[in-house]
Design a protein around this motif. Structure first.
Motif, PDB file in Angstrom:
ATOM      1  N   ILE A  45      -7.220  10.220 -14.964  1.00  0.00           N
ATOM      2  CA  ILE A  45      -6.791   9.652 -13.470  1.00  0.00           C
ATOM      3  C   ILE A  45      -7.494   8.437 -13.528  1.00  0.00           C
ATOM      4  N   ALA A  46      -6.737   7.446 -12.728  1.00  0.00           N
ATOM      5  CA  ALA A  46      -7.240   6.045 -12.371  1.00  0.00           C
ATOM      6  C   ALA A  46      -6.961   5.707 -11.197  1.00  0.00           C
ATOM      7  N   LEU A  47      -8.063   5.165 -10.559  1.00  0.00           N
ATOM      8  CA  LEU A  47      -8.127   4.519  -9.222  1.00  0.00           C
ATOM      9  C   LEU A  47      -8.367   3.038  -9.390  1.00  0.00           C
ATOM     10  N   PHE A  48      -7.612   1.953  -8.898  1.00  0.00           N
ATOM     11  CA  PHE A  48      -7.738   0.626  -9.178  1.00  0.00           C
ATOM     12  C   PHE A  48      -7.035  -0.215  -8.229  1.00  0.00           C
ATOM     13  N   GLN A  49      -7.144  -1.442  -8.564  1.00  0.00           N
ATOM     14  CA  GLN A  49      -6.323  -2.346  -7.654  1.00  0.00           C
ATOM     15  C   GLN A  49      -5.845  -3.699  -8.817  1.00  0.00           C
ATOM     16  N   GLN A  50      -4.504  -3.672  -9.025  1.00  0.00           N
ATOM     17  CA  GLN A  50      -4.200  -4.679  -9.965  1.00  0.00           C
ATOM     18  C   GLN A  50      -2.838  -5.275  -9.089  1.00  0.00           C
ATOM     19  N   ASP A  51      -1.719  -4.809  -8.740  1.00  0.00           N
ATOM     20  CA  ASP A  51      -0.656  -5.354  -8.120  1.00  0.00           C
ATOM     21  C   ASP A  51      -0.709  -4.745  -6.611  1.00  0.00           C
ATOM     22  N   GLY A  52      -1.559  -3.875  -6.260  1.00  0.00           N
ATOM     23  CA  GLY A  52      -1.521  -3.241  -4.966  1.00  0.00           C
ATOM     24  C   GLY A  52      -2.222  -4.276  -3.868  1.00  0.00           C
ATOM     25  N   ALA A  53      -2.163  -4.064  -2.756  1.00  0.00           N
ATOM     26  CA  ALA A  53      -2.737  -4.904  -1.730  1.00  0.00           C
ATOM     27  C   ALA A  53      -4.070  -4.461  -1.585  1.00  0.00           C
ATOM     28  N   ILE A  54      -4.558  -3.397  -1.969  1.00  0.00           N
ATOM     29  CA  ILE A  54      -5.907  -2.916  -1.718  1.00  0.00           C
ATOM     30  C   ILE A  54      -6.286  -1.862  -3.083  1.00  0.00           C
ATOM     31  N   VAL A  55      -7.520  -1.909  -3.085  1.00  0.00           N
ATOM     32  CA  VAL A  55      -8.029  -0.959  -4.382  1.00  0.00           C
ATOM     33  C   VAL A  55      -7.656   0.538  -3.726  1.00  0.00           C
ATOM     34  N   THR A  56      -7.273   1.394  -4.771  1.00  0.00           N
ATOM     35  CA  THR A  56      -7.181   2.739  -4.365  1.00  0.00           C
ATOM     36  C   THR A  56      -8.300   3.245  -3.777  1.00  0.00           C
ATOM     37  N   GLN A  57      -8.228   4.088  -2.524  1.00  0.00           N
ATOM     38  CA  GLN A  57      -9.464   4.328  -1.741  1.00  0.00           C
ATOM     39  C   GLN A  57      -9.052   5.706  -0.846  1.00  0.00           C
ATOM     40  N   GLY A  58     -10.115   6.298  -0.478  1.00  0.00           N
ATOM     41  CA  GLY A  58     -10.164   7.463   0.221  1.00  0.00           C
ATOM     42  C   GLY A  58      -9.264   8.640  -0.439  1.00  0.00           C
ATOM     43  N   ALA A  59      -9.499   8.837  -1.895  1.00  0.00           N
ATOM     44  CA  ALA A  59      -8.811   9.581  -2.512  1.00  0.00           C
ATOM     45  C   ALA A  59      -9.571  11.092  -2.422  1.00  0.00           C
ATOM     46  N   LYS A  60      -8.729  12.078  -2.420  1.00  0.00           N
ATOM     47  CA  LYS A  60      -9.173  13.465  -2.590  1.00  0.00           C
ATOM     48  C   LYS A  60      -8.652  14.064  -3.926  1.00  0.00           C
ATOM     49  N   ILE A  61      -9.700  14.343  -4.720  1.00  0.00           N
ATOM     50  CA  ILE A  61      -9.233  14.702  -6.133  1.00  0.00           C
ATOM     51  C   ILE A  61      -9.945  15.927  -6.338  1.00  0.00           C
ATOM     52  N   CYS A  68      -3.336   2.597  -3.561  1.00  0.00           N
ATOM     53  CA  CYS A  68      -3.027   3.704  -2.664  1.00  0.00           C
ATOM     54  C   CYS A  68      -4.165   4.033  -1.590  1.00  0.00           C
ATOM     55  N   GLU A  69      -3.815   4.524  -0.523  1.00  0.00           N
ATOM     56  CA  GLU A  69      -4.705   4.729   0.444  1.00  0.00           C
ATOM     57  C   GLU A  69      -4.789   6.348   0.805  1.00  0.00           C
ATOM     58  N   ASN A  70      -5.802   7.093   0.639  1.00  0.00           N
ATOM     59  CA  ASN A  70      -5.755   8.568   0.986  1.00  0.00           C
ATOM     60  C   ASN A  70      -4.920   9.256   0.099  1.00  0.00           C
ATOM     61  N   PRO A  71      -4.636   8.984  -1.014  1.00  0.00           N
ATOM     62  CA  PRO A  71      -3.900  10.179  -1.774  1.00  0.00           C
ATOM     63  C   PRO A  71      -4.761  11.408  -2.123  1.00  0.00           C
ATOM     64  N   VAL A  72      -3.989  12.486  -2.087  1.00  0.00           N
ATOM     65  CA  VAL A  72      -4.844  13.612  -2.455  1.00  0.00           C
ATOM     66  C   VAL A  72      -4.013  14.274  -3.940  1.00  0.00           C
ATOM     67  N   VAL A  73      -4.768  14.747  -4.830  1.00  0.00           N
ATOM     68  CA  VAL A  73      -4.454  14.992  -6.084  1.00  0.00           C
ATOM     69  C   VAL A  73      -5.180  16.118  -6.431  1.00  0.00           C
ATOM     70  N   TYR A  74      -4.307  17.414  -6.722  1.00  0.00           N
ATOM     71  CA  TYR A  74      -4.894  18.422  -6.920  1.00  0.00           C
ATOM     72  C   TYR A  74      -4.310  19.323  -7.896  1.00  0.00           C
ATOM     73  N   VAL A  76       0.828  -1.180  -0.104  1.00  0.00           N
ATOM     74  CA  VAL A  76       0.014  -0.085  -0.039  1.00  0.00           C
ATOM     75  C   VAL A  76       0.593   1.295   0.024  1.00  0.00           C
ATOM     76  N   ILE A  77       0.678   2.049  -1.005  1.00  0.00           N
ATOM     77  CA  ILE A  77       1.375   3.507  -0.771  1.00  0.00           C
ATOM     78  C   ILE A  77       0.141   4.504  -0.114  1.00  0.00           C
ATOM     79  N   SER A  78       0.481   4.854   1.138  1.00  0.00           N
ATOM     80  CA  SER A  78      -0.304   5.554   2.020  1.00  0.00           C
ATOM     81  C   SER A  78       0.119   7.323   1.581  1.00  0.00           C
ATOM     82  N   ASP A  79      -1.150   8.072   1.897  1.00  0.00           N
ATOM     83  CA  ASP A  79      -0.906   9.406   1.914  1.00  0.00           C
ATOM     84  C   ASP A  79      -0.055  10.163   0.811  1.00  0.00           C
ATOM     85  N   ALA A  80      -0.279   9.690  -0.262  1.00  0.00           N
ATOM     86  CA  ALA A  80       0.639  10.304  -1.500  1.00  0.00           C
ATOM     87  C   ALA A  80       0.015  11.777  -1.583  1.00  0.00           C
TER      88      ALA A  80
END
Length: 170
Positions: free
Chosen positions: A125-141, A106-112, A81-85
């Motif tokens: 912009i794409a949020l998904f799960q392929q190789d990561g341990a979780i689906v990307t979630q909690g994003a602020k875009i 990714c968990e809780n990324p902020v993209v602006y 998991v990549i957290s807080d990008a």
């Protein structure tokens, strides 16, 4: 394993794989770089459970793959998991085959405040799960400008589960 590193003011052009590649790098700052014309893949690629990366004020264009790619990559070890990008102020254009910004695991990324345009056969912009341990979630875009060309896909792609605590506006 190079935590608290900075990659700044680099010009990465015509690389075989990627312009900038990191793995297992917590608290990395990637800013004011030009990553262009990578033959096989991406402009900037942050991977392998790297937490709290800041990717700002870069320009990525002409890459065969993605402008900026984040991949938690559970198969490489770590928590996957990549957290807080934080991804902001980037210009991503004329890349191919996936997205201007791709986030897998990714968990809780902020993209602006990113400008994303003319990325072919791709989405903005794409949020998904392929190789990561979780689906990307909690994003602020928010406050991104995304212009998809006629041969592109979607402005923003949300795969199953990625809407959990995700906010998209402006």
């Amino acid at each position: 394993l190079s935590d608290h590193s900075t990659i700044r003011n680099s010009f990465c052009d015509q690389n075989d794989e990627r312009g900038i590649f990191t793995g297992f790098t917590d608290d990395i700052l990637i800013e004011n770089n030009f990553c262009t014309n990578s033959v096989d893949e991406h402009g900037i690629y942050v991977s392998n459970s790297s937490d709290r990366p800041v990717i700002r004020y870069n320009e990525c264009f002409g890459n065969n793959g993605i402008g900026i790619h984040l991949n938690g990559d559970a198969s490489a070890g770590g928590d996957g998991v990549i957290s807080d990008a934080r991804i902001y102020g980037n210009i991503l254009h004329d890349n191919n085959q996936a997205a201007g910004i791709n986030m897998d695991g990714c968990e809780n990324p902020v993209v602006y405040n990113n400008l994303i345009y003319n990325n072919h056969f791709a989405q903005g912009i794409a949020l998904f799960q392929q190789d990561g341990a979780i689906v990307t979630q909690g994003a602020k875009i928010y406050n991104n400008t995304i212009i998809v060309p006629t041969d592109g896909r979607w402005g923003i792609l949300l795969r199953a589960g990625s809407t959990l605590n995700t906010e998209i506006y402006n």
